[in-house]
Write a protein that holds these residues in place. Structure first.
Motif, short mmCIF file in Angstrom:
data_model
loop_
_atom_site.label_atom_id
_atom_site.label_comp_id
_atom_site.label_asym_id
_atom_site.label_seq_id
_atom_site.Cartn_x
_atom_site.Cartn_y
_atom_site.Cartn_z
N ALA A 1 0.66 -1.40 -0.14
CA ALA A 1 -0.17 -0.04 -0.05
C ALA A 1 0.85 1.31 -0.07
O ALA A 1 0.51 2.05 -0.81
CB ALA A 1 -0.79 -0.04 1.30
N ARG A 2 2.06 1.29 0.61
CA ARG A 2 2.91 2.36 0.79
C ARG A 2 3.45 2.55 -0.69
O ARG A 2 3.52 3.86 -1.04
CB ARG A 2 3.76 2.11 1.70
N LEU A 3 4.08 1.75 -1.21
CA LEU A 3 4.37 1.90 -2.66
C LEU A 3 3.33 2.34 -3.60
O LEU A 3 3.81 3.04 -4.45
CB LEU A 3 5.30 0.63 -3.01
N THR A 4 2.15 1.76 -3.65
CA THR A 4 1.15 1.95 -4.38
C THR A 4 0.87 3.47 -4.34
O THR A 4 0.83 4.22 -5.10
CB THR A 4 -0.33 1.31 -4.09
N ASN A 5 0.72 4.08 -2.88
CA ASN A 5 0.35 5.37 -2.70
C ASN A 5 1.61 6.45 -3.24
O ASN A 5 1.18 7.54 -3.79
CB ASN A 5 0.38 5.62 -0.98
N ILE B 1 9.34 -8.83 0.88
CA ILE B 1 9.80 -8.30 -0.30
C ILE B 1 8.70 -8.39 -1.33
O ILE B 1 8.79 -7.51 -2.13
CB ILE B 1 11.21 -8.83 -0.46
N ARG B 2 8.19 -9.52 -1.56
CA ARG B 2 7.13 -9.64 -2.28
C ARG B 2 5.93 -8.80 -2.19
O ARG B 2 5.55 -8.33 -3.24
CB ARG B 2 6.71 -11.25 -2.17
N SER B 3 5.92 -8.56 -0.95
CA SER B 3 4.68 -7.68 -0.71
C SER B 3 5.03 -5.88 -0.83
O SER B 3 4.49 -5.24 -1.94
CB SER B 3 4.11 -7.53 0.69
N LEU B 4 6.27 -5.70 -0.84
CA LEU B 4 6.88 -4.39 -1.26
C LEU B 4 6.60 -4.31 -3.06
O LEU B 4 6.41 -3.40 -3.29
CB LEU B 4 8.31 -4.38 -0.91
N PHE B 5 7.09 -5.20 -3.69
CA PHE B 5 7.32 -5.23 -5.12
C PHE B 5 6.03 -5.58 -5.81
O PHE B 5 6.10 -5.43 -6.99
CB PHE B 5 8.34 -6.09 -5.47
N ALA C 1 0.79 -4.22 -11.00
CA ALA C 1 -0.48 -3.66 -11.01
C ALA C 1 -0.67 -2.22 -11.61
O ALA C 1 -1.76 -1.62 -11.94
CB ALA C 1 -1.14 -3.92 -9.72
N MET C 2 0.36 -1.43 -11.17
CA MET C 2 0.36 0.06 -11.38
C MET C 2 1.05 0.30 -12.57
O MET C 2 1.59 1.47 -12.90
CB MET C 2 1.26 0.76 -10.35
N SER D 1 6.72 -12.82 -7.68
CA SER D 1 5.76 -14.11 -8.23
C SER D 1 4.58 -13.46 -9.15
O SER D 1 4.16 -14.06 -10.02
CB SER D 1 4.97 -14.73 -7.04
N GLU D 2 4.53 -12.16 -8.64
CA GLU D 2 3.59 -11.39 -9.48
C GLU D 2 3.94 -10.75 -10.88
O GLU D 2 3.43 -10.56 -11.97
CB GLU D 2 2.59 -10.43 -8.89
#
Length: 529
Positions: free
Chosen positions: A130-134, A175-179, A184-185, A207-208
């Motif tokens: 969420a932080r990187l998305t924002n 790290i997977r959550s971070l990237f 998606a963006m 993975s994504e």
């Protein structure tokens, strides 16, 4: 008298290098090529100390539209628009990940560097995606332009936790959550570039993110990091001239001899089947800065976990030279390490030495003398930590032999005493012929002897060939056997045929290691050519 230039040793900031007027080997044509290609997401792996962070910094300055920094460089003639984009740069090497308690603090601090730049408040510090998305959305909305994301040393957390499986699983999820937002963006992104030592793996951290353009083995990007042979003799020619003059104050040398020694010590890296020669930039720049050619890359040492893995897999140093593998094997992900070959390649200890297009297999080997001798020295130090000082004695023995102060038989007596001094705690765990052969080889290679192991002939392989200026000695080891048996094997299998075209005389040396005394109990030296 050639003039010494400034090199900015240790600097990884492109703007700082330009402002300080440091020597910069122009890589901006690669930057423009990447930026203007049809792709958007790129990944590049290169060994440590190879200029990856400097490349990321150069990309950052370019996408920030800082045209004034690129005067006189290749990209000045290529770029006409110099559009300024918002840039998010995350350097995952800015901290350590040796324990769970430090993981969040490090990742949080790295993200806050970017968030503070844009005056952003953090609602949930642990929600990295969420932080990187924002962050991406904020940059896009405030500037009206797509965002550039540069991720330096993406694999630093994984490499820090390489020996701790539980910790690595914990880090991987974070790290997977971070990237995860990077795919998606996509509509918000102009350019994404990730770099590190180890291979990008679609099945682990990313993975994504399965849409990366991997540049690691592409021939057109082989020289994007490091210094190519052509760049050395053109852009760095004044530095070679200065270095030759500096060395000549200590010993006679010429420009050509200095260039040849630089090649022997620091050249030999290849990153595709094209086999473009690439020099280690860290060592090369240090040589120019210090005025002396020395081993600089190994000053940070070799991880003991890597050498221990070689022992577990029963791989000895002679087997690494000429090792054959396909691309999937030596470019495997570093998680769950069971095979040392990928790590040795990715870390820069091994490189591509040849390619067979028919079998699609690569031949690997040590890139140069610096790595070869440094790795051998590290290996010997690991095998015999409490006996490491003995290498000084053997260095003296080798030079006495080279200067003909002693005979080869007297040199073997030094070897006998060296073996006899190895602590029982070491030899007791390694009661076999291969250990004594590998230990002798790593010691000799580490102190600069010209040795060849496992040389193939039509009727087998010899253990070790030791080459001097005026003679070649073929050594065959036996453990609990006899020197006569070893010598007879050299003669019977005609190992000397390997050196039929060499004008030097060849001697057969049979050695037997006593099981009880743990040293040479007999040796025979006979002429075979």
């Amino acid at each position: 008298m050639a003039e010494k230039r400034g090199y900015g040793v240790g600097l990884q900031s492109f703007p700082e290098m330009i402002k300080r007027e440091c020597v910069y080997v122009d890589k901006t044509a690669y930057v423009y090529k990447m930026a203007q290609s049809k792709g958007k997401n790129f990944f590049l792996s290169r060994p440590r100390r190879f200029g990856k962070s400097l490349l990321v910094s150069t990309l950052e300055a370019y996408f920030q539209g800082r045209k004034e920094l690129f005067r006189g460089l290749a990209i000045e003639q290529l770029e006409t628009e110099w559009t300024e984009y918002p840039v998010i740069r995350l350097n995952l090497s800015l901290g350590k990940y040796y324990e769970k308690e430090r993981v969040h603090g490090t990742i949080d601090a790295i993200l806050r560097l970017a968030e503070d730049k844009w005056g952003m408040e953090v609602q949930d510090a642990h929600n990295y995606d969420a932080r990187l998305t924002n962050l991406i959305k904020t940059c896009y909305e405030r500037t009206g332009r797509q965002v550039v994301v540069l991720i330096d040393e993406y694999d630093a957390p994984m490499l820090d936790s390489i020996t701790n499986r539980d910790l690595q699983d914990y880090i991987r999820e974070r790290i997977r959550s971070l990237f995860s937002p990077l795919k998606a963006m996509e509509d918000y992104l102009r350019f994404v570039f990730l770099t590190g030592i180890s291979k990008f793996s679609q099945l682990s951290v990313f993975s994504e993110l399965n849409n990366l353009n991997v540049l690691t083995f592409k021939p057109e990007y082989e020289g994007v990091c490091g210094i190519t042979a052509d760049e050395l003799v053109t852009q760095l020619k004044p530095d070679i001239e200065w270095l030759a003059e500096a060395i000549s104050k200590v010993k006679p040398t010429t420009y050509d001899e200095t260039l040849a020694e630089l090649k022997r010590m620091y050249d030999g890296y290849h990153f595709s089947y094209q086999l473009t020669d690439v020099y280690n930039p860290w060592s090369l720049i240090y040589a120019f800065e210090s005025g002396w050619i020395e081993n600089y890359w190994f000053s940070t040492g070799t991880p003991s976990s890597l050498i221990n893995l070689l022992r577990v897999r029963q791989l000895v140093m002679p087997e690494l030279e000429g090792y054959e593998a396909d691309l999937k094997q030596f470019d495997a992900p570093t998680e769950r390490i069971e095979d040392p070959i990928p790590v040795l390649f990715q870390s820069g200890y091994l490189t591509i030495k040849g390619y067979n297009p028919m079998t699609r297999r690569y031949r690997l080997g040590f890139p140069n003398a610096e790595v070869y001798e440094g790795f051998a020295d590290s290996l010997y130090k690991y095998y015999c930590p409490e006996y490491y000082g003995s290498s000084n004695q053997m260095t003296t023995a080798l030079w006495d032999l080279r200067l003909k102060k002693t005979t080869f038989e007297q040199f073997l007596e030094s070897v006998r005493r060296w073996y006899a001094g190895i602590p029982y705690s070491i030899t007791d765990k390694n009661q076999n012929e291969q250990f004594y052969q590998a230990l002798f080889y790593s010691l000799m290679a580490g102190i600069g002897a010209d040795v060849e192991a496992e040389g193939q002939t039509s009727d087998g392989r010899f253990d070790i060939a030791m080459k001097l200026a005026d003679a070649i000695y073929i050594l065959e080891f036996k453990f609990g056997g006899s020197a006569e048996e070893a010598t007879e094997q050299i003669v019977r299998k005609d190992y000397a045929a390997r050196f039929a075209q060499d004008p030097r005389p060849v001697w057969a040396v049979g050695l037997n290691i006593s099981k009880d005394r743990r040293t040479i109990d007999n040796y025979i030296v006979v002429s075979v050519k």
